[in-house]
Design a protein around this motif. Structure first.
Motif, PDB file in Angstrom:
ATOM      1  N   MET A   1      23.850 -55.818  36.014  1.00  0.00           N
ATOM      2  CA  MET A   1      23.464 -56.890  36.898  1.00  0.00           C
ATOM      3  C   MET A   1      24.434 -56.935  38.064  1.00  0.00           C
ATOM      4  O   MET A   1      25.630 -57.105  37.886  1.00  0.00           O
ATOM      5  N   SER A   2      23.919 -56.795  39.236  1.00  0.00           N
ATOM      6  CA  SER A   2      24.742 -56.806  40.431  1.00  0.00           C
ATOM      7  C   SER A   2      24.439 -58.063  41.248  1.00  0.00           C
ATOM      8  O   SER A   2      23.293 -58.397  41.493  1.00  0.00           O
ATOM      9  N   VAL A   3      25.503 -58.737  41.626  1.00  0.00           N
ATOM     10  CA  VAL A   3      25.371 -59.947  42.431  1.00  0.00           C
ATOM     11  C   VAL A   3      25.882 -59.629  43.829  1.00  0.00           C
ATOM     12  O   VAL A   3      26.938 -59.023  43.990  1.00  0.00           O
ATOM     13  N   SER A   4      25.120 -60.048  44.833  1.00  0.00           N
ATOM     14  CA  SER A   4      25.540 -59.758  46.197  1.00  0.00           C
ATOM     15  C   SER A   4      26.807 -60.544  46.539  1.00  0.00           C
ATOM     16  O   SER A   4      27.124 -61.557  45.928  1.00  0.00           O
ATOM     17  N   LYS A   5      27.505 -60.065  47.539  1.00  0.00           N
ATOM     18  CA  LYS A   5      28.783 -60.659  47.931  1.00  0.00           C
ATOM     19  C   LYS A   5      28.616 -62.107  48.384  1.00  0.00           C
ATOM     20  O   LYS A   5      29.491 -62.928  48.174  1.00  0.00           O
ATOM     21  N   GLU A   6      27.477 -62.408  49.003  1.00  0.00           N
ATOM     22  CA  GLU A   6      27.249 -63.763  49.489  1.00  0.00           C
ATOM     23  C   GLU A   6      26.991 -64.752  48.364  1.00  0.00           C
ATOM     24  O   GLU A   6      27.239 -65.944  48.511  1.00  0.00           O
TER      25      GLU A   6
ATOM     26  N   LYS B   1      28.301 -64.567  45.207  1.00  0.00           N
ATOM     27  CA  LYS B   1      29.377 -64.649  44.218  1.00  0.00           C
ATOM     28  C   LYS B   1      30.047 -66.021  44.159  1.00  0.00           C
ATOM     29  O   LYS B   1      30.357 -66.493  43.065  1.00  0.00           O
ATOM     30  N   PRO B   2      30.280 -66.706  45.286  1.00  0.00           N
ATOM     31  CA  PRO B   2      30.878 -68.047  45.182  1.00  0.00           C
ATOM     32  C   PRO B   2      29.997 -69.039  44.424  1.00  0.00           C
ATOM     33  O   PRO B   2      30.506 -69.885  43.684  1.00  0.00           O
TER      34      PRO B   2
ATOM     35  N   LEU C   1      35.883 -71.953  46.570  1.00  0.00           N
ATOM     36  CA  LEU C   1      35.760 -72.581  47.886  1.00  0.00           C
ATOM     37  C   LEU C   1      36.159 -71.607  48.990  1.00  0.00           C
ATOM     38  O   LEU C   1      35.454 -71.462  49.998  1.00  0.00           O
ATOM     39  N   VAL C   2      37.268 -70.922  48.804  1.00  0.00           N
ATOM     40  CA  VAL C   2      37.732 -69.953  49.809  1.00  0.00           C
ATOM     41  C   VAL C   2      36.743 -68.799  49.945  1.00  0.00           C
ATOM     42  O   VAL C   2      36.414 -68.374  51.057  1.00  0.00           O
ATOM     43  N   LEU C   3      36.245 -68.299  48.814  1.00  0.00           N
ATOM     44  CA  LEU C   3      35.268 -67.209  48.879  1.00  0.00           C
ATOM     45  C   LEU C   3      33.980 -67.655  49.559  1.00  0.00           C
ATOM     46  O   LEU C   3      33.355 -66.889  50.291  1.00  0.00           O
ATOM     47  N   GLY C   4      33.581 -68.894  49.311  1.00  0.00           N
ATOM     48  CA  GLY C   4      32.355 -69.398  49.932  1.00  0.00           C
ATOM     49  C   GLY C   4      32.489 -69.597  51.419  1.00  0.00           C
ATOM     50  O   GLY C   4      31.539 -69.357  52.171  1.00  0.00           O
ATOM     51  N   VAL C   5      33.648 -70.039  51.867  1.00  0.00           N
ATOM     52  CA  VAL C   5      33.853 -70.259  53.295  1.00  0.00           C
ATOM     53  C   VAL C   5      33.895 -68.930  54.049  1.00  0.00           C
ATOM     54  O   VAL C   5      33.511 -68.862  55.220  1.00  0.00           O
TER      55      VAL C   5
ATOM     56  N   ARG D   1      24.160 -71.539  54.388  1.00  0.00           N
ATOM     57  CA  ARG D   1      23.835 -72.331  53.192  1.00  0.00           C
ATOM     58  C   ARG D   1      24.892 -72.167  52.117  1.00  0.00           C
ATOM     59  O   ARG D   1      25.253 -73.132  51.447  1.00  0.00           O
ATOM     60  N   VAL D   2      25.398 -70.964  51.962  1.00  0.00           N
ATOM     61  CA  VAL D   2      26.442 -70.724  50.963  1.00  0.00           C
ATOM     62  C   VAL D   2      27.738 -71.412  51.376  1.00  0.00           C
ATOM     63  O   VAL D   2      28.442 -71.987  50.541  1.00  0.00           O
ATOM     64  N   VAL D   3      28.044 -71.401  52.655  1.00  0.00           N
ATOM     65  CA  VAL D   3      29.259 -72.056  53.142  1.00  0.00           C
ATOM     66  C   VAL D   3      29.193 -73.557  52.876  1.00  0.00           C
ATOM     67  O   VAL D   3      30.131 -74.148  52.339  1.00  0.00           O
ATOM     68  N   TRP D   4      28.072 -74.180  53.233  1.00  0.00           N
ATOM     69  CA  TRP D   4      27.943 -75.632  53.028  1.00  0.00           C
ATOM     70  C   TRP D   4      27.912 -75.990  51.548  1.00  0.00           C
ATOM     71  O   TRP D   4      28.514 -76.985  51.132  1.00  0.00           O
ATOM     72  N   PHE D   5      27.187 -75.201  50.744  1.00  0.00           N
ATOM     73  CA  PHE D   5      27.176 -75.455  49.306  1.00  0.00           C
ATOM     74  C   PHE D   5      28.578 -75.331  48.731  1.00  0.00           C
ATOM     75  O   PHE D   5      29.000 -76.160  47.911  1.00  0.00           O
ATOM     76  N   SER D   6      29.291 -74.325  49.150  1.00  0.00           N
ATOM     77  CA  SER D   6      30.636 -74.106  48.641  1.00  0.00           C
ATOM     78  C   SER D   6      31.573 -75.244  49.031  1.00  0.00           C
ATOM     79  O   SER D   6      32.353 -75.718  48.200  1.00  0.00           O
ATOM     80  N   ILE D   7      31.496 -75.680  50.260  1.00  0.00           N
ATOM     81  CA  ILE D   7      32.369 -76.771  50.705  1.00  0.00           C
ATOM     82  C   ILE D   7      32.057 -78.054  49.939  1.00  0.00           C
ATOM     83  O   ILE D   7      32.960 -78.718  49.415  1.00  0.00           O
ATOM     84  N   ILE D   8      30.789 -78.407  49.859  1.00  0.00           N
ATOM     85  CA  ILE D   8      30.417 -79.677  49.231  1.00  0.00           C
ATOM     86  C   ILE D   8      30.626 -79.638  47.724  1.00  0.00           C
ATOM     87  O   ILE D   8      31.300 -80.503  47.152  1.00  0.00           O
ATOM     88  N   ALA D   9      30.053 -78.644  47.052  1.00  0.00           N
ATOM     89  CA  ALA D   9      30.099 -78.609  45.589  1.00  0.00           C
ATOM     90  C   ALA D   9      31.519 -78.396  45.070  1.00  0.00           C
ATOM     91  O   ALA D   9      31.976 -79.132  44.175  1.00  0.00           O
ATOM     92  N   ASN D  10      32.225 -77.425  45.608  1.00  0.00           N
ATOM     93  CA  ASN D  10      33.564 -77.153  45.101  1.00  0.00           C
ATOM     94  C   ASN D  10      34.533 -78.285  45.410  1.00  0.00           C
ATOM     95  O   ASN D  10      35.427 -78.562  44.614  1.00  0.00           O
TER      96      ASN D  10
END
Length: 103
Positions: free
Chosen positions: A1-6, A8-9, A61-65, A71-80
């Motif tokens: 199973m491979s998860v894309s880099k975007e 992973k956060p 959080l750092v990986l998401g930013v 969408r990943v950036v905002w999800f990472s900032i808010i959720a984390n």
């Protein structure tokens, strides 16, 4: 199973949230092999596990930013951020409980 880099956060956040629930409910899930000693009341092991999970939320959080998807950036900032603050508050309460129970 491979998860894309975007993604992973997001996956790391979900795994850390599941790990936090497992540590929190470990006494009820595995009463015979609990990490929460029922007789002594020592809470240092759960505190260290929650601290490691808290550091993991900062890493997620750092990986998401650093991703390119908004969408990943905002999800990472808010959720984390929310999970980090809530878990830090829980750790503070556990540290107080551990300090009160120590002789």
């Amino acid at each position: 199973m491979s998860v894309s880099k975007e993604n992973k956060p997001i996956l790391l956040t979900v795994i850390l949230l599941a790990a936090a629930f497992v540590v929190f409910f470990a006494n009820r899930l595995l009463p015979q092999n609990s990490i929460f000693p029922s007789r002594s009341g020592d809470l240092t092991i759960p505190l260290w596990l929650f601290f490691a999970i808290d550091v993991g939320f900062i890493v997620a959080l750092v990986l998401g930013v650093r991703t390119k998807k908004q969408r990943v950036v905002w999800f990472s900032i808010i959720a984390n951020s929310i999970f980090f603050v809530l878990l830090s508050a829980l750790m503070f309460l556990l540290a107080i409980a551990n300090g009160i129970s120590e002789p």
